[in-house]
Motif scaffolding. Structure first.
Motif, short mmCIF file in Angstrom:
data_model
loop_
_atom_site.label_atom_id
_atom_site.label_comp_id
_atom_site.label_asym_id
_atom_site.label_seq_id
_atom_site.Cartn_x
_atom_site.Cartn_y
_atom_site.Cartn_z
N PRO A 1 40.92 19.06 52.47
CA PRO A 1 42.02 20.36 51.05
C PRO A 1 40.23 21.04 50.58
N PHE A 2 39.10 20.71 51.08
CA PHE A 2 37.43 21.25 50.78
C PHE A 2 36.76 22.22 51.85
N GLY A 3 37.53 21.19 53.71
CA GLY A 3 36.92 21.90 54.61
C GLY A 3 36.76 20.95 55.85
N GLY A 4 36.58 19.47 54.87
CA GLY A 4 36.33 18.00 55.22
C GLY A 4 37.40 17.92 56.37
N TYR A 5 37.76 18.33 57.93
CA TYR A 5 38.70 18.15 58.81
C TYR A 5 38.87 16.72 59.34
N ALA A 6 37.97 15.60 59.64
CA ALA A 6 37.94 15.07 59.86
C ALA A 6 36.38 14.26 60.29
N PHE A 7 36.19 13.22 59.85
CA PHE A 7 34.93 12.95 60.34
C PHE A 7 35.33 11.62 61.30
N ASN A 8 34.14 11.04 61.96
CA ASN A 8 34.54 9.39 62.96
C ASN A 8 32.91 8.88 63.29
N LEU A 9 33.12 7.66 64.00
CA LEU A 9 31.55 7.77 63.67
C LEU A 9 31.19 8.33 64.95
N ALA A 10 29.85 8.31 65.19
CA ALA A 10 28.80 9.11 65.72
C ALA A 10 28.44 8.63 66.70
N ALA A 11 27.76 8.85 68.28
CA ALA A 11 27.78 8.49 69.58
C ALA A 11 26.55 8.60 69.68
N ILE A 12 25.76 10.12 69.73
CA ILE A 12 24.29 10.46 70.50
C ILE A 12 23.73 10.48 69.01
N THR A 13 23.90 11.32 68.16
CA THR A 13 23.34 10.95 66.98
C THR A 13 22.85 9.70 66.74
N ALA A 14 24.26 8.61 66.56
CA ALA A 14 23.78 7.41 66.08
C ALA A 14 22.49 6.50 67.08
N ALA A 15 23.35 7.49 68.63
CA ALA A 15 22.09 6.75 69.37
C ALA A 15 20.53 6.56 68.71
N VAL B 1 27.72 10.62 52.52
CA VAL B 1 27.80 9.16 51.74
C VAL B 1 28.38 8.75 52.20
N THR B 2 29.30 8.59 53.55
CA THR B 2 29.99 7.23 54.99
C THR B 2 29.13 6.62 55.49
N SER B 3 27.64 8.29 55.98
CA SER B 3 26.91 7.11 57.07
C SER B 3 25.92 5.96 55.64
N LEU B 4 25.55 6.70 54.94
CA LEU B 4 24.46 5.98 53.93
C LEU B 4 25.32 4.25 53.13
N THR C 1 36.20 6.51 57.23
CA THR C 1 35.87 7.88 58.14
C THR C 1 37.15 8.20 57.62
N GLY C 2 38.38 7.82 57.66
CA GLY C 2 39.71 8.41 57.62
C GLY C 2 39.68 8.76 55.99
N LEU C 3 39.29 8.04 54.96
CA LEU C 3 39.14 8.23 53.90
C LEU C 3 39.06 9.08 53.01
N ALA C 4 36.98 9.02 54.03
CA ALA C 4 36.53 10.35 54.05
C ALA C 4 37.59 11.96 54.28
N SER C 5 38.47 11.93 55.43
CA SER C 5 39.11 12.66 55.53
C SER C 5 40.04 13.75 54.78
N LEU C 6 40.95 12.41 54.42
CA LEU C 6 41.69 12.54 53.50
C LEU C 6 41.24 13.10 51.93
N LEU C 7 40.21 12.83 50.93
CA LEU C 7 39.66 13.28 49.74
C LEU C 7 39.12 14.65 50.42
N LEU C 8 38.50 14.79 51.06
CA LEU C 8 38.18 16.51 51.45
C LEU C 8 38.45 17.13 52.29
N THR D 1 27.70 8.81 61.29
CA THR D 1 29.26 8.91 61.37
C THR D 1 28.81 10.78 61.25
N ALA D 2 29.73 11.35 61.95
CA ALA D 2 29.56 12.52 61.89
C ALA D 2 30.96 13.76 62.45
#
Length: 388
Positions: A260-274, A58-61, A251-258, A73-74
């Motif tokens: 409790p379900f296991g979405g421990y931390a989201f961030n901007l991707a580097a390798i896959t983004a390249a 959702v964040t990438s899209l 990415t911080g908001l996505a981490s906050l919402l998810l 994101t990753a």
């Protein structure tokens, strides 16, 4: 609607798929280990994959469609390794730590503190950082020749031939050849696929000082230094100026919402983004955002299908994944090195950044990407003092 449909291309969709393939197969085992270290049940582990896939998708899209730039994101891979190394922290307290980490990410995004830091890093250092992060994948691709020579050399031949005859579809051709050769060798392991939809499992958070110090703060530091920093560097080295503060906040908001379900931390991707930002995704840089959009759709599919899609991705042999990653990133590695060494006044700082980043150095739990920037920044500072 018609705008992005007109921009859509086969190469962009394949680049998105390759990004997801590389992202999942390279680190999904670490995420499983992190969940197990916290005592996760099979249902909770499946929920982690649901939350992570949905969050990244959702964040990438959303960010890519909104900015019309490839913003991928990753999950935090060093963060997962950190969680996997913890012991004695109950799942509920870990979830509370994830929420605190998310709040800190939102704080640094909304205040613009992280973006102001990134604005002080010269393009040469950012390009060297990107090249150093990605060069490891190129080396891994070369080393796989020892264990799967026919597979890897066939893919390399397909890449060279594709670049000569149909450069826009070189990477899709490599993927097809790799799958065909692996299938012929009987190396596609479909037995791990479990056909079932993932179900979210809520875990009520609890808060403790031990989890705050042992999980929340280290998770925040490694996510920002080892993930978001090279993520922004990858964007800028590829010629994109996506809104950093807003992206970090999302990415911080996505981490906050998810969380409790296991979405421990989201961030901007580097390798896959390249992979999504390179010329293999599309010849026109303005249309490469759809590669990140395609990756977002694949991530959502992985999240919803849970173990089934993860099993499909893991079915690919390790050498195939390493080879497709290394070949898909060749152009970006070359471009990063070219930009890093272009200006003589920044050359020493750039080569130091590249070598330290490539080394894989890990100090105080923080990866080599951060220390590469530190080395380059110190070199620039000394050079500045000398010139004065």
């Amino acid at each position: 609607m018609t705008s992005w449909l007109r921009d859509l291309s086969v190469s962009a969709v394949v680049a998105g798929f390759v990004a997801v393939l590389v992202g999942f197969t390279s680190s999904v085992a670490i995420v499983f280990q992190a969940a197990q270290a916290l005592g996760a049940t099979p249902a909770q582990t499946s929920s982690w994959m649901w939350a992570l896939g949905l969050g990244m998708g959702v964040t990438s899209l959303g960010l890519s469609l909104w900015s019309r730039q490839p913003v991928l994101t990753a999950w935090s891979t060093p963060g997962a390794a950190l969680i996997a190394a913890t012991s004695g922290i109950p799942m509920a307290e870990a979830i509370g730590a994830f929420l605190v980490c998310a709040a800190l990410i939102i704080l640094f995004g909304t205040t613009g503190w992280f973006e102001r830091l990134m604005d002080r890093i010269p393009l040469a250092v950012a390009s060297a950082l990107l090249a150093g992060v990605l060069a490891r994948f190129g080396l891994d691709a070369v080393l796989t020749v020892k264990t799967a020579p026919l597979l890897v050399l066939s893919m390399a031949a397909a890449y060279l031939l594709g670049k000569r005859l149909w450069p826009r579809y070189a990477v899709p051709g490599v993927l097809l050849v790799g799958v065909a050769v692996a299938a012929g060798q009987g190396r596609l392991h479909w037995g791990a696929v479990e056909w079932a939809w993932a179900q979210p499992v809520w875990t009520t958070p609890a808060f403790s000082v031990a989890a705050l110090i042992g999980v929340a703060l280290p998770l925040f530091l490694v996510t920002m230094a080892s993930q978001n920093l090279p993520g922004v560097a990858a964007q800028r080295a590829s010629g994109y100026r996506a809104p950093v503060s807003r992206s970090i906040t999302v990415t911080g908001l996505a981490s906050l919402l998810l969380a409790p379900f296991g979405g421990y931390a989201f961030n901007l991707a580097a390798i896959t983004a390249a992979i999504c930002m390179g010329p293999e995704a599309h010849a026109d840089p303005r249309r490469r955002y759809l590669a990140a959009c395609a990756a977002g759709v694949f991530y959502i599919a992985v999240g919803l299908a849970g173990g089934a899609v993860v099993g499909l991705l893991v079915a690919f042999p390790r050498e195939l994944v390493a080879a497709i990653a290394g070949l898909a990133l060749l152009g970006t590695i070359a471009g990063g090195l070219s930009a890093a060494l272009k200006e003589e006044k920044h050359r020493d700082a750039a080569i130091l950044t590249f070598l330290v980043t490539l080394s894989g150095l890990n100090l105080l739990g923080i990866g080599s990407a951060f220390w590469g920037v530190v080395a380059g920044s110190v070199a620039l500072l000394v050079q500045h003092l000398r010139s004065r």
